[in-house]
Scaffold this motif. Structure first.
Motif, PDB file in Angstrom:
ATOM      1  N   CYS A  83       0.833  -1.208   0.000  1.00 24.64           N
ATOM      2  CA  CYS A  83       0.000   0.000   0.000  1.00 24.64           C
ATOM      3  C   CYS A  83       0.866   1.257   0.000  1.00 24.64           C
ATOM      4  CB  CYS A  83      -0.932   0.002   1.210  1.00 24.64           C
ATOM      5  SG  CYS A  83      -2.307  -1.167   1.102  1.00 24.64           S
ATOM      6  N   VAL A 112      -8.410  -0.940  -1.516  1.00 24.11           N
ATOM      7  CA  VAL A 112      -7.769  -2.121  -0.936  1.00 24.11           C
ATOM      8  C   VAL A 112      -8.846  -3.137  -0.589  1.00 24.11           C
ATOM      9  CG1 VAL A 112      -6.460  -3.039   1.020  1.00 24.11           C
ATOM     10  CG2 VAL A 112      -5.799  -0.860   0.003  1.00 24.11           C
ATOM     11  N   LEU A 137      -9.324  -6.225   1.637  1.00 24.18           N
ATOM     12  CA  LEU A 137      -8.586  -6.662   2.819  1.00 24.18           C
ATOM     13  C   LEU A 137      -9.278  -7.812   3.536  1.00 24.18           C
ATOM     14  CD1 LEU A 137      -6.239  -6.078   4.838  1.00 24.18           C
ATOM     15  CD2 LEU A 137      -7.768  -4.426   5.941  1.00 24.18           C
ATOM     16  N   VAL A 169      -6.288  -1.549   9.305  1.00 26.81           N
ATOM     17  CA  VAL A 169      -6.948  -0.441   8.605  1.00 26.81           C
ATOM     18  C   VAL A 169      -6.362   0.931   8.959  1.00 26.81           C
ATOM     19  CG1 VAL A 169      -9.137   0.772   8.239  1.00 26.81           C
ATOM     20  CG2 VAL A 169      -9.081  -1.731   8.244  1.00 26.81           C
ATOM     21  N   VAL A 212      -3.126   1.399   7.119  1.00 29.44           N
ATOM     22  CA  VAL A 212      -3.341   1.569   5.678  1.00 29.44           C
ATOM     23  C   VAL A 212      -3.794   2.994   5.382  1.00 29.44           C
ATOM     24  CG1 VAL A 212      -4.792   0.879   3.722  1.00 29.44           C
ATOM     25  CG2 VAL A 212      -3.822  -0.863   5.229  1.00 29.44           C
ATOM     26  N   ARG A 213      -4.706   3.505   6.202  1.00 29.56           N
ATOM     27  CA  ARG A 213      -5.206   4.868   5.979  1.00 29.56           C
ATOM     28  C   ARG A 213      -4.114   5.913   6.239  1.00 29.56           C
ATOM     29  NH1 ARG A 213     -10.162   4.820   4.496  1.00 29.56           N
ATOM     30  NH2 ARG A 213     -11.751   3.384   5.310  1.00 29.56           N
ATOM     31  N   VAL A 262      -7.650   6.289   0.613  1.00 24.32           N
ATOM     32  CA  VAL A 262      -7.951   4.941   0.134  1.00 24.32           C
ATOM     33  C   VAL A 262      -9.346   4.498   0.568  1.00 24.32           C
ATOM     34  CG1 VAL A 262      -7.064   3.713   2.168  1.00 24.32           C
ATOM     35  CG2 VAL A 262      -6.947   2.626  -0.088  1.00 24.32           C
ATOM     36  N   ARG A 263      -9.967   3.661  -0.264  1.00 24.45           N
ATOM     37  CA  ARG A 263     -11.229   3.008   0.079  1.00 24.45           C
ATOM     38  C   ARG A 263     -10.901   1.566   0.463  1.00 24.45           C
ATOM     39  NH1 ARG A 263     -12.046   7.736  -1.514  1.00 24.45           N
ATOM     40  NH2 ARG A 263     -14.016   8.480  -2.418  1.00 24.45           N
ATOM     41  N   VAL A 264     -11.403   1.124   1.602  1.00 29.37           N
ATOM     42  CA  VAL A 264     -11.106  -0.225   2.092  1.00 29.37           C
ATOM     43  C   VAL A 264     -12.368  -1.078   2.054  1.00 29.37           C
ATOM     44  CG1 VAL A 264     -10.262  -1.616   4.019  1.00 29.37           C
ATOM     45  CG2 VAL A 264      -9.280   0.655   3.594  1.00 29.37           C
ATOM     46  N   THR A 316     -13.632  -4.802   3.099  1.00 26.96           N
ATOM     47  CA  THR A 316     -13.279  -5.966   3.900  1.00 26.96           C
ATOM     48  C   THR A 316     -13.843  -7.233   3.270  1.00 26.96           C
ATOM     49  OG1 THR A 316     -13.288  -4.646   5.933  1.00 26.96           O
ATOM     50  CG2 THR A 316     -13.461  -7.021   6.178  1.00 26.96           C
ATOM     51  N   VAL A 350     -14.316   0.937   7.621  1.00 30.05           N
ATOM     52  CA  VAL A 350     -14.170   0.372   6.277  1.00 30.05           C
ATOM     53  C   VAL A 350     -15.308   0.877   5.392  1.00 30.05           C
ATOM     54  CG1 VAL A 350     -13.028  -1.684   7.189  1.00 30.05           C
ATOM     55  CG2 VAL A 350     -15.485  -1.734   6.757  1.00 30.05           C
TER      56      VAL A 350
END
Length: 211
Positions: free
Chosen positions: A42, A50, A52, A65, A68-69, A75-77, A79, A97
């Protein structure tokens, strides 16, 4: 658009890569098999999205998370999980998320819908997630309404059948304080015995954290 997939199962990871490329032909897709490599990827790739997995060999995906942020602020996560119990969904929502995809109940074709939704600024929730959340909203005794974050953490320990002394050692408490927490949690949830407490924790997914 750059996508990063963090999924430990090799076959599923490869299928996810192919599904993303099929859904979004212009996508630049990279993949990692664990949390450490996923975070490094990332930072390097700066993805827009992402995917995840929650359960990873070197850590809990939802605990990843915030990192990652921090590495990729916009970013859009989404799950990915085969667990749709109430506590997993609560933790996913608390982590912020943008989407939740059920591995067991949905096909790979749903990825395009999920990715499109989160890229449009929407939150994506599969049908089972919507059902669970509706049930929680209707339940005045739902744990998210009556327990503190600390009590939820301790419920995960009590749910494993640990004694007050074992919970105290793990949580940095005195055995007496652990005992008081156990009783308070049982009272708030309307549970009358330790076996009921353990069964509740198992059913709601509290013992999955740290597996």
């Amino acid at each position: 658009m750059k996508l990063v997939i963090v999924e430990d199962q090799t076959m599923l990871r490869e299928l996810l890569v192919m599904a993303c490329i099929r859904a979004i032909p212009t996508a630049d897709v990279s993949a990692a098999a664990n949390a450490t490599d996923g975070l490094a990827l990332c930072r390097e790739r700066q993805p827009a999205v992402v995917l995840l997995d929650v359960v990873l060999p070197d850590g809990d995906g939802l605990r990843l998370v915030p990192d990652v942020r921090a590495a990729v602020p916009h970013v859009r996560v989404i799950t990915l999980s085969s667990h749709t119990d109430e506590y997993t969904l609560y933790r996913a929502q608390s982590a912020g998320v943008n989407g939740f995809v059920d591995k067991n109940g949905q096909t790979l074709d749903i990825l395009q819908e999920a990715i499109t939704a989160v890229m449009a600024g929407q939150t994506y929730a599969c049908s089972v997630v919507k059902e669970v959340r509706a049930r929680v909203r209707a339940d005045p005794m739902a744990f998210s309404k009556v327990l503190s974050d600390r009590e939820m953490e301790l419920l995960g320990f009590f749910g494993r059948g640990w004694s007050n002394e074992e919970v105290a050692a793990r949580a940095g408490l005195s055995p007496r304080t652990a005992r008081n927490h156990r009783q308070n949690i049982m009272t708030k949830l309307g549970l009358g015995s330790t076996p009921q407490l353990i069964r509740y924790a198992l059913e709601k997914g509290f013992t999955r954290v740290g597996e």
